[in-house]
Design a protein around this motif. Sequence first.
Motif, short mmCIF file in Angstrom:
data_model
loop_
_atom_site.label_atom_id
_atom_site.label_comp_id
_atom_site.label_asym_id
_atom_site.label_seq_id
_atom_site.Cartn_x
_atom_site.Cartn_y
_atom_site.Cartn_z
N ARG A 128 0.79 4.21 -2.76
CA ARG A 128 0.49 5.60 -2.41
C ARG A 128 1.59 6.54 -2.90
NH1 ARG A 128 -1.33 3.58 2.66
NH2 ARG A 128 0.60 4.25 3.67
N LEU A 129 2.83 6.10 -2.82
CA LEU A 129 3.94 6.97 -3.19
C LEU A 129 4.15 7.04 -4.70
CD1 LEU A 129 6.55 5.93 -0.48
CD2 LEU A 129 5.27 8.06 -0.58
N ASP A 153 0.66 9.51 7.50
CA ASP A 153 1.01 8.09 7.61
C ASP A 153 -0.09 7.23 8.20
OD1 ASP A 153 3.48 8.64 6.55
OD2 ASP A 153 4.50 8.74 8.48
N ARG A 198 0.82 -1.21 0.00
CA ARG A 198 0.00 0.00 0.00
C ARG A 198 0.85 1.26 0.00
NH1 ARG A 198 -3.49 -2.99 4.57
NH2 ARG A 198 -4.75 -4.31 3.19
N ARG A 199 1.94 1.24 0.74
CA ARG A 199 2.83 2.41 0.78
C ARG A 199 3.43 2.65 -0.61
NH1 ARG A 199 4.42 6.07 5.13
NH2 ARG A 199 6.63 6.58 4.91
N ALA A 208 -3.56 6.93 7.78
CA ALA A 208 -4.81 7.14 7.07
C ALA A 208 -5.97 6.42 7.75
CB ALA A 208 -4.68 6.68 5.62
#
Length: 241
Positions: free
Chosen positions: A139-140, A199, A135-136, A201
Amino acid sequence: MINVTTADAVGLLELDRPDRRNALDVAQCRRIVDAVGGLLDGGVRAIVVTGSGSSFCSGADFGEVYTEGFRDALHAALRAVVEAPVPVVAAVNGPAIGAGTQLAIACDLRIATPDAVFGVPTARIGLAVDPWTVRRLARLGGGGTARAILLACDRIGAELAHARGLVDRLGDRADALSWAAELATLAPLTLRYNKLALDRADLADDDPALLTAFEDCWTSDDRREGQQARLEKRNPIFHGR
């Protein structure tokens, strides 16, 4: 081994296992936790994470990646970086593969040299990264980048990573330290709140931790210092209180 130095309220954490291209094993992961904690205890206002030589971090040490304690040690190291209440900048000076990409995206910001490359080739060896990493990464760098890295096992170079948002700036260690020195002059309570909101959410807007961090900014001496500095047409000096 990890080299730790401090200057101008900026802590430098340098992975130093040249014989393994800075690969992470259990001991190295534990050193990251200790190094981050030590820097925070020393009062740094920003941290730079980088690697010695020509590699940021080549990934997990295959001598230990299949051992029972490696995943827990790696996740503890990543949490130490993510949860640091100060900005953490990854100075990606070469390949950041597997756990190296995980460490880079655990940082708040990334600056990369032209020879930096990101990849998570777990599908080639039958392993998997945790959902947070998936997921990180999405998102990035966006869903397309995450799918290319995770499903196609593509390696993404610095310029493409920059174009897609996975890398924030192009530059070297000196550029990262200069950037971190600028971050170290900003209001610590505001940065801490912003990190928490970005960070976590999963936190509701009325979550007590989020509301407390928000109110701490508005009632702080730093808020008054910012107001006074603006009136006096000077740079503010923040103290994190």
